[in-house]
Design an enzyme around this catalytic site. Structure first.
Site, PDB file in Angstrom:
ATOM      1  CE  LYS A  64      -0.680   6.867  14.913  1.00 45.46           C
ATOM      2  NZ  LYS A  64       0.544   6.450  14.241  1.00 45.46           N
ATOM      3  CG  PHE A 122      -6.008  -7.554   5.011  1.00 41.06           C
ATOM      4  CD1 PHE A 122      -7.370  -7.836   5.078  1.00 41.06           C
ATOM      5  CD2 PHE A 122      -5.592  -6.496   4.223  1.00 41.06           C
ATOM      6  CE1 PHE A 122      -8.305  -7.052   4.399  1.00 41.06           C
ATOM      7  CE2 PHE A 122      -6.519  -5.704   3.531  1.00 41.06           C
ATOM      8  CZ  PHE A 122      -7.871  -5.985   3.625  1.00 41.06           C
ATOM      9  NE  ARG A 136      -6.451   7.145   7.253  1.00 39.51           N
ATOM     10  CZ  ARG A 136      -6.569   6.146   6.415  1.00 39.51           C
ATOM     11  NH1 ARG A 136      -6.623   6.377   5.129  1.00 39.51           N
ATOM     12  NH2 ARG A 136      -6.647   4.914   6.843  1.00 39.51           N
ATOM     13  CD  GLN A 174      -4.780   1.369  11.146  1.00 38.39           C
ATOM     14  OE1 GLN A 174      -4.141   2.329  10.729  1.00 38.39           O
ATOM     15  NE2 GLN A 174      -4.369   0.138  10.953  1.00 38.39           N
ATOM     16  N   GLY A 185       0.852  -1.197   0.000  1.00 38.74           N
ATOM     17  CA  GLY A 185       0.000   0.000   0.000  1.00 38.74           C
ATOM     18  C   GLY A 185       0.881   1.237   0.000  1.00 38.74           C
TER      19      GLY A 185
END
Lengths: 403, 403
Positions: B265, B158, B329, B358, B73
């Protein structure tokens, strides 16, 4: 307070145990002991005012703390609002705060008159109301007369002269709190401003520092701060004086640690500003903050044995480092230093209306101390920041000189 | 390696002492021991290649580490550039890196073919060159065949399936490093991804995490990272594999600490995003980061006895918290949550092209664990963040619910 008066109190309140704070008997706190009483809820607690009333040789007036605020700049004015309101909330305090204002003319009138008339510091914090019980005065002696609590909130270079003026004029039992940033240096090391005040006036001095950008607090946005105390009783008294719903106070028994954090964080902010100017991004900025925080800790521990690890996790520590590295003016001017190529002297003139940048002063002071001890190598980031700021080292060295 | 061959080496190099790394004799590292040799400069150091040449029953090929990168990725592709270059710099490594790519069509062609032809990940990191010695492959078994070093860089959901596919196909002496964020949870607690990989494949697993916004590293802006190792030899090998001039690696023997920081975090960043959305300013944001950092530390120590205090001062700790709370993000979407009033599900759909955030997953996972243990009150900020995100509590509670 005599044994007999204690006996009378026990009879009057039908209370098996009355808890006094440590040191409180025979002191002017006599039996207030709010911390003790609060922490022992099963004991009979006694209202302070009532208690002072039953003491035949005491009046309400002379057991209340009288607060004098020494300073009236931007930060001092914000503080005047906070403590002006708080002395009215708690019976421990006399309901007037005298504020020393360095007299100057604003639109042809004295600043003190304007403050007392408009209840607003039209010069340093226009648009924000100052409580009416805060009285601005141009005469330092008059401000401190009878005061039992002195709040120092002036630029650090004015501290020695101000203390000289106060000698012999203050209540010998007064206590102080220093909101002053910075420290004094000579070849042998550093002297925190609390020490300078304490040694000059022979009174105990606490300290207050935190992630406290003044205008945000003026707008009553949530903020934390930290008070370093000498003894718990003082710490809790000052917490009462300063804490509000939007200004939360943590207390820790580390007077020196709290204030040194407040000075040294500006050095890190200069480094962070360089990174911003170079447009290196968030990773690099976080790295410089991390390393700067580490060097700040090392520096403080090297010069003061008693600094506590926990202090670095209070608002005065990591939080203030972060707030200053993102929102402070040291960061901003350092960014311009990189993007414009102008000197700090020039930028100060252009951007700060004649004021001096505290961070660059501290960078110089630290470098002087490190150099005299020959330990620059142990503080690579601090040394690199000095060399970029004052010796023409290219700004990109900020990341290249790191091991 | 026999005693005789050591004797021959001592004669050949006229060296009184040859230092081998711990565990190195009779292992495939045999005498490489770079860490030992480097740390004892007065001893004769022996070039690894020469040394491998004089060993009659070893070839250069079979003592070199073969690296397989599992994932491609955005972050995986940045990593492929770094480790692709580094395996060519150091003789410890075989000069090819096989990279597993989840095959998909891009403009009608296979992504693996495009990567191998253009040396660029046109889908996940367009515009940045991948070294030519990185070979993209769609077949996981082929990627790991003969590999001695497995680099996991895939989304955490995954991991179990991927490990299942790898079972029985990897070199039993392989070691792995996990760049995976997140952890698994059930009612009894949390399981770090390194444990999941290690238990599934029965190999040692290190971890890597830091203030590492991927695109900044792709542009070769300065950054730090942290590797958590099981034993020093592995830590130093991985440091070689990952460190570049612009990507500095710190190592620490705390595999779990490093990766849990990387997951937790994001929870703090959600809180910081709420503060940004409410426009509360730098003081409040710094306060939330400070308190969040404190709760992160408490949480980790509660669930893992061996977490080191020092880990929180590495790049994976405080630096990553800061970078994520300003540049990540999770922060950004949480800000939008406040300013738009839309749900996280909706915002994920609109802003993240179907990907899941996440941080919000981690917020849920933490809340589940805390609730099952009945200790939400010990983590007021984490709990408040959950309640704002998923139970309709007003965002301003972020500062009101703090003691």
């Amino acid at each position: 307070m005599t044994q007999n008066s204690v006996k009378r109190m026990i009879q009057q309140y039908r209370c098996p145990i009355i808890v006094f704070a440590k040191k409180s008997i025979n002191s002017r706190y006599f039996g207030l002991g709010s911390n003790c009483l609060l922490k022992l809820p099963y004991y009979k607690t006694i209202n302070f005012v009532t208690l002072s009333n039953i003491s035949s040789n005491m009046t309400r007036e002379n057991v209340r703390e009288k607060v004098a605020l020494i300073g009236s700049g931007n930060w001092g004015t914000v503080i005047s609002k906070i403590i002006g309101n708080n002395v009215m909330r708690y019976k421990e305090f006399h309901q007037e705060v005298k504020m020393w204002v360095f007299e100057e003319k604003v639109g042809g009138r004295n600043l003190t008159e304007l403050i007392n008339e408009k209840h607003e510091n039209v010069k340093y914090l226009p648009g924000f109301p100052i409580p009416e019980n805060v009285k601005a005065l141009p005469d330092l002696s008059e401000v401190v007369r009878d005061a039992t609590v002195l709040v120092f909130c002036i630029p650090h270079q004015f501290v020695p002269k101000t203390c000289d003026q106060l000698k012999g004029k203050i209540n010998p039992k007064a206590k102080a709190i220093s909101l002053v940033k910075g420290f004094e240096t000579d070849e042998t090391g550093i002297r925190p401003m609390s020490h300078a005040i304490s040694e000059s006036l022979n009174i105990p001095v606490c300290s207050l520092s935190g992630a406290n950008i003044a205008n945000e607090i003026a707008e009553e946005h949530f903020s934390e701060t930290t008070i370093g105390y000498n003894n718990l009783e003082e710490g809790e008294l000052f917490k009462k004086l300063f804490e509000t719903k939007y200004f939360r106070v943590g207390i820790i028994d580390d007077v020196v640690g709290v204030q040194l954090c407040g000075a040294l964080k500006n050095v890190i902010a200069i480094g962070a500003g360089f990174v911003d100017g170079l447009k290196l991004g968030e990773n690099a900025k976080a790295a410089i903050i991390r390393i700067g925080f580490f060097e700040m800790k090392q520096f403080m521990k090297k010069f003061y044995g008693g600094i506590k690890d926990e202090t670095f996790f209070e608002s005065c520590g990591i939080a203030d480092v972060i707030a200053t590295c993102y929102g402070g003016r040291n960061r901003k001017v350092a960014e311009k230093f990189v993007t414009t190529g102008k000197s700090f002297d020039q930028l100060e003139e252009e951007l700060l209306n004649g004021q001096k940048l505290q961070g660059t002063l501290t960078v110089k002071e630290i470098h002087r101390v490190l150099s005299s001890k020959g330990i620059n190598d142990e503080f690579k980031l601090f040394t690199t920041i000095y060399r970029i700021a004052f010796e023409g080292l290219p700004p990109k060295s900020i990341v290249e000189n790191i091991d």
